[in-house]
Enzyme design. Sequence first.
Site, PDB file in Angstrom:
ATOM      1  N   GLU A 174      31.922  43.932  66.784  1.00  0.00           N
ATOM      2  CA  GLU A 174      32.834  43.966  67.927  1.00  0.00           C
ATOM      3  C   GLU A 174      33.625  45.259  67.906  1.00  0.00           C
ATOM      4  O   GLU A 174      33.730  45.914  66.851  1.00  0.00           O
ATOM      5  CB  GLU A 174      33.779  42.759  67.915  1.00  0.00           C
ATOM      6  CG  GLU A 174      33.229  41.584  68.685  1.00  0.00           C
ATOM      7  CD  GLU A 174      34.246  40.496  68.938  1.00  0.00           C
ATOM      8  OE1 GLU A 174      35.428  40.661  68.628  1.00  0.00           O
ATOM      9  OE2 GLU A 174      33.825  39.457  69.465  1.00  0.00           O
ATOM     10  N   HIS A 226      42.713  42.470  78.181  1.00  0.00           N
ATOM     11  CA  HIS A 226      41.295  42.598  77.845  1.00  0.00           C
ATOM     12  C   HIS A 226      40.649  43.490  78.899  1.00  0.00           C
ATOM     13  O   HIS A 226      40.883  43.301  80.091  1.00  0.00           O
ATOM     14  CB  HIS A 226      40.609  41.229  77.813  1.00  0.00           C
ATOM     15  CG  HIS A 226      39.316  41.270  77.069  1.00  0.00           C
ATOM     16  ND1 HIS A 226      38.194  41.873  77.578  1.00  0.00           N
ATOM     17  CD2 HIS A 226      38.985  40.837  75.832  1.00  0.00           C
ATOM     18  CE1 HIS A 226      37.220  41.784  76.684  1.00  0.00           C
ATOM     19  NE2 HIS A 226      37.679  41.164  75.615  1.00  0.00           N
ATOM     20  N   ARG A 253      40.841  48.017  72.480  1.00  0.00           N
ATOM     21  CA  ARG A 253      41.023  47.394  73.805  1.00  0.00           C
ATOM     22  C   ARG A 253      41.976  48.154  74.727  1.00  0.00           C
ATOM     23  O   ARG A 253      41.718  48.283  75.910  1.00  0.00           O
ATOM     24  CB  ARG A 253      41.585  45.986  73.624  1.00  0.00           C
ATOM     25  CG  ARG A 253      40.547  45.051  73.148  1.00  0.00           C
ATOM     26  CD  ARG A 253      41.029  43.644  73.094  1.00  0.00           C
ATOM     27  NE  ARG A 253      39.865  42.867  72.706  1.00  0.00           N
ATOM     28  CZ  ARG A 253      39.896  41.624  72.304  1.00  0.00           C
ATOM     29  NH1 ARG A 253      41.032  40.980  72.240  1.00  0.00           N
ATOM     30  NH2 ARG A 253      38.800  41.002  71.980  1.00  0.00           N
ATOM     31  N   HIS A 271      45.517  39.069  78.332  1.00  0.00           N
ATOM     32  CA  HIS A 271      44.662  38.327  77.404  1.00  0.00           C
ATOM     33  C   HIS A 271      45.408  37.734  76.206  1.00  0.00           C
ATOM     34  O   HIS A 271      45.195  36.583  75.862  1.00  0.00           O
ATOM     35  CB  HIS A 271      43.576  39.279  76.903  1.00  0.00           C
ATOM     36  CG  HIS A 271      42.536  38.632  76.066  1.00  0.00           C
ATOM     37  ND1 HIS A 271      41.780  37.564  76.507  1.00  0.00           N
ATOM     38  CD2 HIS A 271      42.103  38.899  74.806  1.00  0.00           C
ATOM     39  CE1 HIS A 271      40.931  37.199  75.562  1.00  0.00           C
ATOM     40  NE2 HIS A 271      41.112  37.978  74.518  1.00  0.00           N
ATOM     41  N   ARG A 308      46.037  44.163  68.976  1.00  0.00           N
ATOM     42  CA  ARG A 308      45.242  43.261  68.132  1.00  0.00           C
ATOM     43  C   ARG A 308      43.784  43.700  68.046  1.00  0.00           C
ATOM     44  O   ARG A 308      43.162  44.032  69.052  1.00  0.00           O
ATOM     45  CB  ARG A 308      45.292  41.853  68.716  1.00  0.00           C
ATOM     46  CG  ARG A 308      44.411  40.861  68.007  1.00  0.00           C
ATOM     47  CD  ARG A 308      44.576  39.480  68.605  1.00  0.00           C
ATOM     48  NE  ARG A 308      43.969  39.357  69.901  1.00  0.00           N
ATOM     49  CZ  ARG A 308      42.801  38.760  70.135  1.00  0.00           C
ATOM     50  NH1 ARG A 308      42.096  38.257  69.146  1.00  0.00           N
ATOM     51  NH2 ARG A 308      42.323  38.656  71.355  1.00  0.00           N
TER      52      ARG A 308
HETATM   53  C1  LIG Z   1      39.147  33.652  77.046  1.00  0.00           C
HETATM   54  C2  LIG Z   1      39.658  33.924  75.662  1.00  0.00           C
HETATM   55  C3  LIG Z   1      38.799  34.380  74.685  1.00  0.00           C
HETATM   56  C4  LIG Z   1      39.264  34.639  73.399  1.00  0.00           C
HETATM   57  N1  LIG Z   1      38.376  35.033  72.433  1.00  0.00           N
HETATM   58  C5  LIG Z   1      38.816  35.174  71.157  1.00  0.00           C
HETATM   59  C6  LIG Z   1      37.902  35.446  70.101  1.00  0.00           C
HETATM   60  O1  LIG Z   1      36.709  35.546  70.311  1.00  0.00           O
HETATM   61  N2  LIG Z   1      38.402  35.586  68.853  1.00  0.00           N
HETATM   62  C7  LIG Z   1      39.734  35.472  68.555  1.00  0.00           C
HETATM   63  O2  LIG Z   1      40.119  35.607  67.395  1.00  0.00           O
HETATM   64  N3  LIG Z   1      40.610  35.184  69.547  1.00  0.00           N
HETATM   65  C8  LIG Z   1      40.190  35.026  70.819  1.00  0.00           C
HETATM   66  N4  LIG Z   1      41.076  34.725  71.813  1.00  0.00           N
HETATM   67  C9  LIG Z   1      42.472  34.464  71.438  1.00  0.00           C
HETATM   68  C10 LIG Z   1      42.550  33.104  70.754  1.00  0.00           C
HETATM   69  O3  LIG Z   1      41.667  32.208  71.383  1.00  0.00           O
HETATM   70  C11 LIG Z   1      43.936  32.539  70.813  1.00  0.00           C
HETATM   71  O4  LIG Z   1      44.881  33.484  70.388  1.00  0.00           O
HETATM   72  C12 LIG Z   1      44.038  31.306  69.902  1.00  0.00           C
HETATM   73  O5  LIG Z   1      43.053  30.386  70.266  1.00  0.00           O
HETATM   74  C13 LIG Z   1      45.402  30.698  70.026  1.00  0.00           C
HETATM   75  O6  LIG Z   1      45.397  29.493  69.329  1.00  0.00           O
HETATM   76  P1  LIG Z   1      46.724  28.636  69.279  1.00  0.00           P
HETATM   77  O7  LIG Z   1      46.406  27.401  68.536  1.00  0.00           O
HETATM   78  O8  LIG Z   1      47.843  29.480  68.818  1.00  0.00           O
HETATM   79  O9  LIG Z   1      47.055  28.317  70.815  1.00  0.00           O
HETATM   80  P2  LIG Z   1      46.214  27.484  71.936  1.00  0.00           P
HETATM   81  O10 LIG Z   1      44.807  27.314  71.529  1.00  0.00           O
HETATM   82  O11 LIG Z   1      46.475  28.142  73.200  1.00  0.00           O
HETATM   83  O12 LIG Z   1      46.943  26.073  71.877  1.00  0.00           O
HETATM   84  C14 LIG Z   1      48.287  25.933  72.295  1.00  0.00           C
HETATM   85  C15 LIG Z   1      48.596  24.448  72.361  1.00  0.00           C
HETATM   86  O13 LIG Z   1      49.987  24.238  72.569  1.00  0.00           O
HETATM   87  C16 LIG Z   1      50.177  23.255  73.585  1.00  0.00           C
HETATM   88  N5  LIG Z   1      51.518  23.472  74.159  1.00  0.00           N
HETATM   89  C17 LIG Z   1      52.017  24.613  74.707  1.00  0.00           C
HETATM   90  N6  LIG Z   1      53.298  24.429  75.081  1.00  0.00           N
HETATM   91  C18 LIG Z   1      53.629  23.137  74.751  1.00  0.00           C
HETATM   92  C19 LIG Z   1      54.800  22.344  74.883  1.00  0.00           C
HETATM   93  N7  LIG Z   1      55.930  22.792  75.447  1.00  0.00           N
HETATM   94  N8  LIG Z   1      54.778  21.070  74.439  1.00  0.00           N
HETATM   95  C20 LIG Z   1      53.644  20.543  73.898  1.00  0.00           C
HETATM   96  N9  LIG Z   1      52.490  21.252  73.754  1.00  0.00           N
HETATM   97  C21 LIG Z   1      52.494  22.536  74.167  1.00  0.00           C
HETATM   98  C22 LIG Z   1      49.020  23.506  74.533  1.00  0.00           C
HETATM   99  O14 LIG Z   1      48.815  22.430  75.394  1.00  0.00           O
HETATM  100  C23 LIG Z   1      47.891  23.737  73.512  1.00  0.00           C
HETATM  101  O15 LIG Z   1      47.421  22.503  73.028  1.00  0.00           O
HETATM  102  C24 LIG Z   1      40.630  34.463  73.103  1.00  0.00           C
HETATM  103  C25 LIG Z   1      41.506  34.017  74.091  1.00  0.00           C
HETATM  104  C26 LIG Z   1      41.030  33.742  75.359  1.00  0.00           C
HETATM  105  C27 LIG Z   1      41.985  33.261  76.403  1.00  0.00           C
END
Ligand SMILES: Cc1cc2nc3c(=O)[nH]c(=O)nc-3n(C[C@H](O)[C@H](O)[C@H](O)COP(=O)(O)OP(=O)(O)OC[C@H]3O[C@@H](n4cnc5c(N)ncnc54)[C@H](O)[C@@H]3O)c2cc1C
Length: 513
Positions: free
Chosen positions: A111, A227, A273, A334, A369
């Site tokens: 990547e 992105h 990026r 992103h 990042r």
């Molecule tokens: C399209 C896309 C592609 C990506 N591809 C990659 C990749 O290939 N590799 C990589 O390393 N990263 C990638 N990323 C980034 C990565 O996916 C995210 O940074 C990571 O998944 C975040 O995980 P998280 O658990 O912190 O948050 P999330 O997976 O966003 O989960 C957040 C959770 O918190 C909950 N929540 C939010 N606010 C509240 C509240 N007030 N009360 C209760 N619940 C709440 C939501 O409902 C959700 O369940 C990508 C992101 C996107 C959008």
Amino acid sequence: MNQYDYIIVGSGIAGLYTALLAKEQGSVLIITKGSIDDCNTKHAQGGIAAAISKNDSPELHFQDTIAAGAGLCDEEAVRILVNEAPDRITDLVKFGVPFDTLGGEIALAMEAAHSLPRILHAGGDATGEHIELTLSKQVRPSRIQVLEDCLATEILVEKGKVSGIKALDCHTGSIEEFRCRFLILATGGAGQLYKFSTNSEIATGDGIVLAFNAGAEITDMEFFQFHPTALHLPGVTPFLISEAVRGEGGALCNVDGRRFMLNYTPDGDLAPRDVVARSIVYEMGKTGPDRVFIDVTHLPPQVITTRFPHIYRFCLDHGLDITKGLIPVAPAAHYMMGGIKVNSWGETNIAGLFACGETACTGVHGANRLASNSLLEAVVFSNRIIEKTRGDTEIKAPTTRQGKEVHHSLSQRQIPQSVPTLSLSALQQLHWDKTGIIRNKEGLTQVADTLAAWQKALPQPTDRPSYESSNLVLTGRLVAEAALLREESRGAHFRSDFPQSSPRWQCHIVLTR
Ligand SMILES: Cc1cc2nc3c(=O)[nH]c(=O)nc-3n(C[C@H](O)[C@H](O)[C@H](O)COP(=O)(O)OP(=O)(O)OC[C@H]3O[C@@H](n4cnc5c(N)ncnc54)[C@H](O)[C@@H]3O)c2cc1C
């Protein structure tokens, strides 16, 4: 009243992984505002980075991460990230994540800005979906209690320590209180601030606002990653065309079919990026239309359909066969590099309050990042939170992080005489236009003033949409204020009025109430 050892807010990779480790230490409640699998994690495509091949080493992974971070990575945090990566991958495999293999070994992809192939993927480009579903499948039958459609609204702090959280039952509209020893915010990012975004609708900055209102420090908010390549088709919400597509040989070209990246950077299509996103903006400015293209038609069709089944299928469903035609793309918001300031154990400045995943700022990403480091960051630092709290009967004062910082509280703003009416689309358009890929003082001041006016006029939220809209307004203020303060360009933050980096600004902006 309900009392738990751990309350975890959010059920993406950070929330679920933390919960699975925490259940070995005590009682666990997950609060999540939608259904368990509503999150950004599910949409991750490219994969998760780890130095697990014979040719690779944590040192090389360290160097690539530091180079992308434009002078602002926390080196201690990056060392932890790269050194602990292989063990966390082993954990994910044990939980059942079906990483793709080649000849019996885990397959590794290339990547942008990684110096060699080190990206593990699952189901080709469905990595996030496999991780999310595997972890939630482990959580559901376990003793972890999960409250879906429950939105955290306020952190309870007593005598300087976290004592619990208030949350809205999205079905009944009632507010309930839950008590805990350790509160872990895993609420994800804030991509919904922007008109064009790859993020799911849950990404409304809730964790930032919960922590900020409780007195936590918020840092690096000016660094929002755009992105470079989201699918740009009329009427279709931006869908990520992963960097891995360029990693496999996909080439960016303009509307005249000419490759252009080498005109902007010697790193060409695989530059970091921020560089690619700005180059695309400049190229679109020169050539007119609001898009450029990725060409993969020179790759064998079978490589495209097996390596990128998700992208291939999504485009085909929208009338585009990418094995034969060019993919129209444009940048989209992103990833939030900034967030709730935590140390290398996931601790905030408030005793008992932790954060992990995208809502946290561990310092590993600096100003930009490196692709596929965020899923990794979520598991590495979630694990460290549980290490830190294991057997901890007394909540101790948190330790702080190293590194130069400047501290500010949210400035009082002159409220403009007339502001547009607050709506989600008005807020997203304003951010896209003025706190986007290229910023300046005038635009940022307009955003800061408008959002301050909106915040002042906001009624008390009562349901999920009104809480989310209020959270976006405050998160947007933090982005705009930090971007105004940083009078230089660095990583993802580009000021047309200060286009160079300045050694004076090799520091972090920390915002508090
Ligand atoms: C399209 C896309 C592609 C990506 N591809 C990659 C990749 O290939 N590799 C990589 O390393 N990263 C990638 N990323 C980034 C990565 O996916 C995210 O940074 C990571 O998944 C975040 O995980 P998280 O658990 O912190 O948050 P999330 O997976 O966003 O989960 C957040 C959770 O918190 C909950 N929540 C939010 N606010 C509240 C509240 N007030 N009360 C209760 N619940 C709440 C939501 O409902 C959700 O369940 C990508 C992101 C996107 C959008």
